[in-house]
Design an enzyme around this catalytic site. Structure first.
Site, mmCIF file in Angstrom:
data_model
loop_
_atom_site.group_PDB
_atom_site.id
_atom_site.type_symbol
_atom_site.label_atom_id
_atom_site.label_comp_id
_atom_site.label_asym_id
_atom_site.label_seq_id
_atom_site.Cartn_x
_atom_site.Cartn_y
_atom_site.Cartn_z
ATOM 1 N N GLU A 23 0.852 -1.180 0.000
ATOM 2 C CA GLU A 23 0.000 0.000 0.000
ATOM 3 C C GLU A 23 0.893 1.237 0.000
ATOM 4 O O GLU A 23 1.953 1.243 0.625
ATOM 5 C CB GLU A 23 -0.916 0.018 1.231
ATOM 6 C CG GLU A 23 -2.002 -1.029 1.191
ATOM 7 C CD GLU A 23 -3.082 -0.829 2.244
ATOM 8 O OE1 GLU A 23 -3.125 0.232 2.906
ATOM 9 O OE2 GLU A 23 -3.903 -1.754 2.389
ATOM 10 N N HIS A 90 -4.618 6.457 -0.111
ATOM 11 C CA HIS A 90 -3.798 5.251 0.010
ATOM 12 C C HIS A 90 -4.304 4.254 -1.014
ATOM 13 O O HIS A 90 -5.339 4.463 -1.657
ATOM 14 C CB HIS A 90 -3.782 4.696 1.432
ATOM 15 C CG HIS A 90 -5.028 4.025 1.889
ATOM 16 N ND1 HIS A 90 -6.148 4.719 2.292
ATOM 17 C CD2 HIS A 90 -5.337 2.713 2.014
ATOM 18 C CE1 HIS A 90 -7.086 3.869 2.656
ATOM 19 N NE2 HIS A 90 -6.628 2.627 2.493
ATOM 20 N N HIS A 92 -5.161 0.156 -2.262
ATOM 21 C CA HIS A 92 -5.525 -1.220 -1.923
ATOM 22 C C HIS A 92 -5.070 -2.063 -3.108
ATOM 23 O O HIS A 92 -5.814 -2.216 -4.074
ATOM 24 C CB HIS A 92 -7.033 -1.356 -1.717
ATOM 25 C CG HIS A 92 -7.538 -0.843 -0.413
ATOM 26 N ND1 HIS A 92 -8.864 -0.890 -0.080
ATOM 27 C CD2 HIS A 92 -6.898 -0.292 0.651
ATOM 28 C CE1 HIS A 92 -9.035 -0.384 1.128
ATOM 29 N NE2 HIS A 92 -7.853 0.001 1.589
ATOM 30 N N ASP A 103 -9.303 1.104 8.095
ATOM 31 C CA ASP A 103 -9.400 2.494 7.631
ATOM 32 C C ASP A 103 -10.404 3.271 8.479
ATOM 33 O O ASP A 103 -10.151 4.418 8.859
ATOM 34 C CB ASP A 103 -9.823 2.551 6.159
ATOM 35 C CG ASP A 103 -8.793 1.948 5.218
ATOM 36 O OD1 ASP A 103 -7.594 1.901 5.580
ATOM 37 O OD2 ASP A 103 -9.197 1.523 4.115
#
Length: 151
Positions: A23, A90, A92, A103
């Site tokens: 990530e 961010h 995935h 999250d």
């Protein structure tokens, strides 16, 4: 709504692709829509810059964490440039294109956007605005500002 300039959107996707299988994370800068406006659900923010940060999570394949000192420096730089922190992003790499339980548990910046670039298949950037512990995330529309030429 969270609107990106083409360059900022591409920077998020490129960073996610380069970081795979881990990530990646970063800060979104630009102009933030006023959450206390009459219609807070329609507050529009514009992302003009995506600033990558180092992922210092213990398990970066499934988690992200921005070092607090780096975050402080990035926020100071953004504000020094006359911009605002719009939110964060961010990736995935193989996960769903929505916030995970982690999250949700780690979100702290109320009324800021949390964009996620999912790479499972064609890259997809979705965004959710954190409303606070009791309200959770609200999905928001993501748009890319078209670049126009004066010619």
């Amino acid at each position: 709504m969270l609107e990106f300039t083409r360059a900022a959107y591409d920077a998020v996707v490129d960073h996610a692709r380069r970081g795979e299988p881990r990530e990646v994370c970063g800060v979104l800068a630009g102009m933030r829509g006023a959450p206390d406006s009459e219609d807070a659900d329609r507050a529009e923010s514009l992302v003009t810059e995506a600033l990558p940060t180092e992922n210092v999570a213990e398990r970066p394949e499934t988690r992200y964490r921005i070092d607090p000192e780096e975050l402080f420096a990035v926020v100071e730089s953004i504000e020094g440039d006359g911009l605002e922190v719009v939110g964060f992003y961010h990736s995935h790499p193989a996960g769903p294109p929505r916030p995970s339980e982690t999250d949700v548990a780690r979100a702290t910046w109320t009324d800021h956007s949390y964009a996620i670039c999912a790479l499972d298949g064609h890259p997809f950037v979705g965004s959710w605005r954190w409303r606070g512990t009791d309200e959770g995330f609200d999905r928001e529309v993501v748009a890319v500002r078209s670049e126009r030429s004066d010619a």
